[in-house]
Design a protein around this motif. Structure first.
Motif, short mmCIF file in Angstrom:
data_model
loop_
_atom_site.label_atom_id
_atom_site.label_comp_id
_atom_site.label_asym_id
_atom_site.label_seq_id
_atom_site.Cartn_x
_atom_site.Cartn_y
_atom_site.Cartn_z
N ALA A 85 -6.92 -0.42 5.82
CA ALA A 85 -7.69 -1.49 5.18
C ALA A 85 -7.70 -1.30 3.67
O ALA A 85 -7.58 -2.26 2.90
CB ALA A 85 -9.11 -1.54 5.73
N VAL A 95 -9.08 -8.90 4.93
CA VAL A 95 -8.72 -8.13 6.13
C VAL A 95 -9.55 -8.55 7.34
O VAL A 95 -10.77 -8.74 7.25
CB VAL A 95 -8.93 -6.62 5.87
CG1 VAL A 95 -8.95 -5.82 7.18
CG2 VAL A 95 -7.84 -6.09 4.95
N CYS A 97 -10.05 -6.51 10.69
CA CYS A 97 -9.75 -5.14 11.14
C CYS A 97 -10.21 -4.95 12.57
O CYS A 97 -11.36 -5.24 12.91
CB CYS A 97 -10.46 -4.13 10.24
SG CYS A 97 -10.07 -2.41 10.63
#
Length: 329
Positions: A85, A95, A97
């Protein structure tokens, strides 16, 4: 008209393949690029997708710096989430994740700090599922009465030759982080923040939590019971008991096809998702991220940073109770 969101997929494991499959049927989504530690793996991934337009990168650095990638989906093992990340954030990319966001709350805080004002969300696709969202909203509105008790379970038999992330303690292996996060999150979504949680479980000689049961009290006074397992074919169901009746979610409760509401003294009623499930439901998660990006948000209203950190902290405490540790500790 809005421009398509161009996704970059970091890593090429099983969850990345599932996400990419759903992305292909998600409105306004394009798989722009895939990155792996080896070109062969990335090429095989794209070949299996049957999408010649998707670019292949032989490193994660190359993927996150690709100027045609709008958002990076981090699909690597959770012990690597913080590292990967950070790569994306350094390149100025938002992002999504995979869950768990990190191995510990401290890691999660470091990851969000690195994100700054860039959008970042834990990929808790359950929270984006149309039926889960609908039940949560209707409970909050009081339609089913006051929720007082939740039960939730998720587990399956994990073979000894499975990925090291499931068996290596240094990689955060174990049932709690990989599967238990779903029942724990479900209870959080339906009952609110945790006030206290107690765990018992079976831990392997190598220090991996195999089977875990969690009893918890939530801030509003309601209670929950969550179970998870790496050794058994568990029910994978959930219930929400209120002062007016019972909601039941069938097998694979975390992406349910339907739910059943049985009012006290009444007949069962089948509840369907109010809007379309995109693919298996991972597509709804992707669509939600795209909405957040279009709205200029830095975090999701469905999977907030505070909620993610709260659950990481709960799991930190549960692991301590079980005597389970890993590399990040």
């Amino acid at each position: 008209m809005t421009s398509p969101t161009r996704w970059g997929i970091l890593a090429t494991g099983k969850i990345a393949r599932s996400f990419a499959t759903d992305l292909r049927v998600t409105p306004d989504a394009v798989i722009a690029a895939v990155g792996s530690r080896s070109r062969a793996s990335a090429e095989a991934f794209v070949r299996d997708l049957g999408d010649d337009a998707t670019r292949v990168h032989a490193s994660y650095d190359a993927l996150v710096t690709d100027p045609d990638v709008d958002v990076v989906y981090v699909a690597s093992p959770h012990s690597l989430h913080l590292e990967h990340a950070r790569l994306a954030f350094a390149a100025g990319k938002p992002v999504l994740c995979e869950k768990p966001l990190a191995l510990t709350r401290a890691q999660g805080e470091a990851l969000f700090e690195a994100a700054g004002d860039l959008f970042c969300m834990e990929a808790m696709w359950m929270a984006c599922h149309p039926l889960i969202r609908d039940l949560q909203a209707r409970l909050e509105a009081g339609e089913f009465g006051t929720p007082r008790q939740v039960t939730a379970d998720l587990g399956f038999v994990v073979d000894q030759d499975a990925s090291p992330r499931m068996w290596d303690p240094l990689l955060g292996a174990g049932a709690l982080l990989d599967m238990g996060i779903y029942p724990l999150t479900f209870a959080r979504l339906m009952l609110g923040p945790y006030a206290a949680a107690v765990a018992v479980g079976d831990v392997s000689e190598s220090g991996v939590d195999l089977d875990v049961a969690v009893a918890a009290r939530h801030a509003g006074g309601a209670v929950s019971a969550s179970t998870t397992s790496m050794t058994s074919t568990s029910p994978r169901t959930a219930t929400i008991a209120t002062d007016q009746g019972l909601l039941q979610l069938p097998y694979d409760f975390h992406h349910p096809a339907y739910a059943v509401w049985t009012p006290a003294g009444g007949e069962p009623q089948r509840l369907e998702p109010p809007t379309a499930v995109i693919g298996t439901g991972l597509g709804n998660e992707a669509a939600h991220v795209q909405e957040c990006l279009r709205d200029g948000l830095s975090e999701s209203p469905l999977v907030s940073r505070a909620q993610t950190l709260e659950l990481l902290g709960v799991m930190d405490d549960l692991r301590r109770q079980l005597g389970v540790s890993h590399g990040a500790d």
